[in-house]
Design a protein around this motif. Structure first.
Motif: not given
Length: 476
Positions: A10-38
């Motif tokens: 459980d502890i490994i899971f919690i630490i790992s997914v938080i680290a992955v989330f921060v790295y994948a999305v919030f480490v600059p430049p922050v990653h998001s997705v542009a809108d195509q009208g949806d």
């Protein structure tokens, strides 16, 4: 000895997914997705509006205005109370709005955190259902689980208003409460049945295409109701599911249903047809409309002989066309069905949205697209994109479910339901919307494939673990 609240896994899971989330999305430049009208179709009920300098396709946008139209403000509370079928985004955005209220603007990054917390919590309890005696194999399996379900594409989409975001999270929630509900089907708790129903309504509200799940969800609830002798509760829950599934599709589909119906014929059946006029005749439609073969519903009006959403199209096409005629056409033209399914297969196994994934302030060229921690996405993209791979794969998944049933595994029924729900997503994009956005509409099919493969790996690891245990016990 007092049982620990959190295991090492459980502890490994919690630490790992938080680290992955921060790295994948919030480490600059922050990653998001542009809108195509949806975005617009989910923004209005949530009380959001575009900023004045809003851009489509090229760049992601972080801040949105917070304001309601008079109609949406009137319906806001009934929607939050599940009285009126609506977009699932209304629930996480409501929490985000409260947090953002002092700042005067809706911040997508806060929404991303809300969505991640929801998703990670659900997955935390799902991964607890997987138990492997051999510790090394369990750690390997946990790593596989994180790489697959917390890949950077899934996490980046959480930082957006695409329906795939709430579809992913609500689907995982349905899986979780489905597991709880079937754990003790003869004595299912009222609270679990209610939570399964609520999570199912969230799934049905995530995207219009999820309306097809309504029969599966109703059957699951009724099955548990009759097995646990809680028929009255489950009948009420079934009515609620019918209202949010079928009722939501009718109420919220509107113009979009007309567009998809147009695409299914002109950008689907007629697109690569050897004889478009004959196809129209076979469907009981005017053969003169063949002039617009191969066109989707979003071109300039000057490009059509019979423009979509026009009075003449309502008279000549929409008033005469139906889903029944669409299905009948493919049943009576089986080779055409196989052909379009092969086209669909060629678009499977990728969840990337190939639009700009950065805000304009970072200085990237328009439409620059990039994802982090996308190892699994890249692996899956290289799988054979053909029916000769997809059909045997799902046959194996269903065989696993049958074996689980024979062994009276309490998770057999929900597993089979998940596989069938994913499988039914496969023919829908092309049949229901032609060649428009096939990859995007296969999102949940890809997730169900991931889930089936994960269970397959789990079964293999569990078998190996048992053999190792027997070998060790013999040697000792």
């Amino acid at each position: 000895m007092k049982k620990k609240i959190f295991s090492a896994y459980d502890i490994i899971f919690i630490i790992s997914v938080i680290a992955v989330f921060v790295y994948a999305v919030f480490v600059p430049p922050v990653h998001s997705v542009a809108d195509q009208g949806d975005f617009e179709r989910v923004m209005r009920p949530c009380g959001l509006d575009f900023p004045s300098d809003y851009s489509f396709y090229d760049y992601a946008v972080r801040f949105f205005y917070m304001k309601f139209t008079s109609v949406d403000l009137l319906l806001y509370v009934p929607r939050l109370l599940f009285l009126v079928p609506t977009t699932t985004f209304i629930f996480p955005t409501a929490t985000t709005r409260l947090i953002c209220l002092p700042f005067g603007a809706f911040d997508m990054r806060i929404l991303a955190v809300m969505m991640f917390l929801w998703y990670a919590t659900v997955c935390f309890f799902i991964q607890r259902k997987f138990k492997i005696e051999n510790k090394f194999l369990h750690y390997i399996f946990l790593l596989f689980f994180i790489v697959v379900f917390f890949n950077g594409v899934n996490l980046t989409i959480l930082n957006s208003l695409y329906g795939q975001s709430v579809m992913l999270v609500s689907f995982a929630t349905v899986v979780l409460f489905g597991l709880y509900m079937f754990e003790n089907v003869h004595d299912a708790k009222n609270s679990v049945i209610i939570f399964f129903t609520v999570s199912s309504c969230l799934l049905l509200g995530s995207k219009l295409q999820c309306a097809v799940f309504t029969p599966f969800l109703i059957i699951a609830v009724l099955y548990v109701g009759f097995k646990s002798n809680k028929r009255n509760l489950c009948i009420v829950c079934s009515i609620v599911l019918l209202w949010h599934g079928v009722g939501g599709y009718v109420i919220n589909g509107g113009q979009l249903n007309l567009d998809t119906q147009y695409n299914s014929v002109f950008y689907g059946i007629l697109k690569d047809s050897p004889n478009p006029k004959q196809d129209l005749i076979d469907m009981g439609l005017d053969e003169d409309m063949a002039a617009d073969s191969g066109k989707h519903a979003y071109l300039d009006k000057s490009e059509y002989k019979y423009p979509p959403r026009s009075d003449i199209m309502n008279e000549k096409f929409h008033s005469k066309m139906s889903n029944g005629k669409l299905i009948k056409f493919y049943i009576t033209h089986p080779l055409r069905l196989v052909s379009v399914m092969e086209t669909t297969a060629q678009n499977a196994f990728t969840n990337k949205i190939n639009l700009g994934t950065f805000e304009k302030k970072y200085g990237y060229a328009p439409n620059t697209s990039s994802y982090r921690f996308d190892l699994w996405e890249n692996i899956r993209e290289h799988l054979p994109k053909t029916l000769f791979f997809i059909i045997p794969s799902y046959a194996v998944f269903l065989l696993i479910g049958i074996v689980m049933l024979k062994k009276k595994n309490r998770y057999a029924v929900p597993f089979i339901f998940v596989i069938l729900m994913g499988l039914i997503q496969f023919p829908m994009p092309y049949i229901g919307n032609g060649a428009a956005d096939i990859s995007k509409q296969l999102f949940l099919f890809n997730i169900s494939f991931d889930f089936g493969l994960t269970v397959l790996i789990y079964m293999l690891f569990k078998t190996v673990s048992k053999k190792l245990s027997k070998k060790i016990s013999k040697n000792s």
